[in-house]
Design a protein around this motif. Sequence first.
Motif, PDB file in Angstrom:
ATOM      1  N   SER A  64      60.815  15.030  34.802  1.00 51.39           N
ATOM      2  CA  SER A  64      60.568  15.748  33.546  1.00 51.39           C
ATOM      3  C   SER A  64      61.110  17.158  33.660  1.00 51.39           C
ATOM      4  N   GLY A  81      62.542  19.860  27.970  1.00 52.29           N
ATOM      5  CA  GLY A  81      61.202  19.316  28.144  1.00 52.29           C
ATOM      6  C   GLY A  81      61.189  17.805  28.144  1.00 52.29           C
ATOM      7  N   THR A  98      61.539  13.849  29.314  1.00 54.34           N
ATOM      8  CA  THR A  98      61.282  13.014  30.481  1.00 54.34           C
ATOM      9  C   THR A  98      62.431  12.024  30.576  1.00 54.34           C
ATOM     10  N   SER A 101      54.617  10.667  28.817  1.00 54.01           N
ATOM     11  CA  SER A 101      56.048  10.388  28.667  1.00 54.01           C
ATOM     12  C   SER A 101      56.585   9.626  29.865  1.00 54.01           C
ATOM     13  N   GLU A 102      56.132  10.006  31.057  1.00 54.90           N
ATOM     14  CA  GLU A 102      56.597   9.326  32.260  1.00 54.90           C
ATOM     15  C   GLU A 102      56.093   7.886  32.316  1.00 54.90           C
ATOM     16  N   THR A 113      47.573  17.768  25.293  1.00 55.27           N
ATOM     17  CA  THR A 113      46.810  17.626  26.531  1.00 55.27           C
ATOM     18  C   THR A 113      45.415  18.201  26.346  1.00 55.27           C
ATOM     19  N   SER A 165      61.715  21.192  32.606  1.00 55.12           N
ATOM     20  CA  SER A 165      60.917  22.302  32.110  1.00 55.12           C
ATOM     21  C   SER A 165      61.187  22.461  30.617  1.00 55.12           C
ATOM     22  N   GLY A 166      60.410  23.320  29.991  1.00 52.68           N
ATOM     23  CA  GLY A 166      60.468  23.430  28.535  1.00 52.68           C
ATOM     24  C   GLY A 166      61.536  24.356  28.022  1.00 52.68           C
ATOM     25  N   PRO A 201      58.328  20.110  39.961  1.00 55.86           N
ATOM     26  CA  PRO A 201      58.905  20.184  38.623  1.00 55.86           C
ATOM     27  C   PRO A 201      60.361  20.616  38.689  1.00 55.86           C
ATOM     28  N   THR A 241      53.201  15.179  29.569  1.00 59.87           N
ATOM     29  CA  THR A 241      54.293  14.811  30.468  1.00 59.87           C
ATOM     30  C   THR A 241      54.018  13.491  31.161  1.00 59.87           C
ATOM     31  N   SER A 242      52.802  13.305  31.662  1.00 61.52           N
ATOM     32  CA  SER A 242      52.498  12.049  32.351  1.00 61.52           C
ATOM     33  C   SER A 242      52.506  10.869  31.379  1.00 61.52           C
ATOM     34  N   THR A 247      48.349  14.296  31.047  1.00 54.50           N
ATOM     35  CA  THR A 247      49.072  15.302  30.261  1.00 54.50           C
ATOM     36  C   THR A 247      50.102  14.614  29.371  1.00 54.50           C
TER      37      THR A 247
END
Length: 358
Positions: A186, A195, A197, A326-327, A278, A188-189, A7, A323-324, A321
Amino acid sequence: MDASPAPPSPCRSGRRRRLPLAAGVGVLALVCGCAGPDTSPSGAPARQAVAARAADGLEERYQDVITDVLPSVVQIAAGDGLGSGVVYDDKGHIVTNAHVVAGGKTFDVSVPTGEKVFKASLVSSYPEQDLAVVKLNDLPAGLKAARFDDTDEVEVGQIVLAMGSPLGLSGSVTQGIVSAVGRTVSESGPGDGTGATLAGMVQTSAAINPGNSGGALVNLDSEVIGIPTLAAAEGDSAAPGIGFAIPVSTVRTVAEQIIKSGKVTDSGRAALDITGRTVLDAGYRPAGVAIVSVEKGGAAQDAGLRAGDVITRIDGTPVTTITSLSEALADHRPGDEVEVTYVRGDAEKSAEVTLGEM
């Protein structure tokens, strides 16, 4: 789809000139049995002299680039935080990272060539791409805009310099190469980053430390090819030699829209038009993204998705998640069609979705 090795955490090229390879001469030398390079001890001084001249030439290019670009790289103080920025035009617009300006509206800006501090105001921030534009209230004498490259044809192995204010040390320069292109990472928040991506990132070995964010990644033609934004982390420690910069085409697109309209009017970023969260499986492992709500008339609703559905794959790519998710969407454009696999009740279903715009 690439992801960062760990990360990454935010830190608040020229086209190479090639010499033609004398292939025909090399072949002729082999065929005729001509003597090759002098490898005897007496040839060592000559080789050393050539190497020394080459090193001197590269050093001079470094110095020329620094002289050209460094006056356009500023330090930005936003509250208790420090970051960097790059003068975008002669009207006083400065491009930087959204996480550098955070929630601020006014900032103190200083340049490497003087001690005077100038006031600047926020034009607009676009956290989704971690970019922002601020504008100097008064134009200092001799303000110099950087030259931004007009192409993303960055090559792996290309020599680059990173300029900024790491750890508050304004006017700092580090050197490295382009290690990879097209990375998706991505941030960090809140507190360290937006946060977001970010797709299409330039990976570099040039050191990027806290305070470098928003500065300039520059080629040996004195052109900005990216905005340093992230350094990879391994646990709580930085991963040396792995940094990421937002590519220049994205920087120009976002900055031009903000300067012209005061906001980003065409993000170019794909979206499902949902709010999600998530969810975990029975073993407390991330297992998908539950749809909390769908935007009326948005991409997901038009495809028949609804609140309570749990998205598990996009075009076969696992989604575990937010994040995944968004990716998985980062490499797509609005209007692209993707297959979304989801669970409704106990049944697995799929839908063809025409992506909207973030």
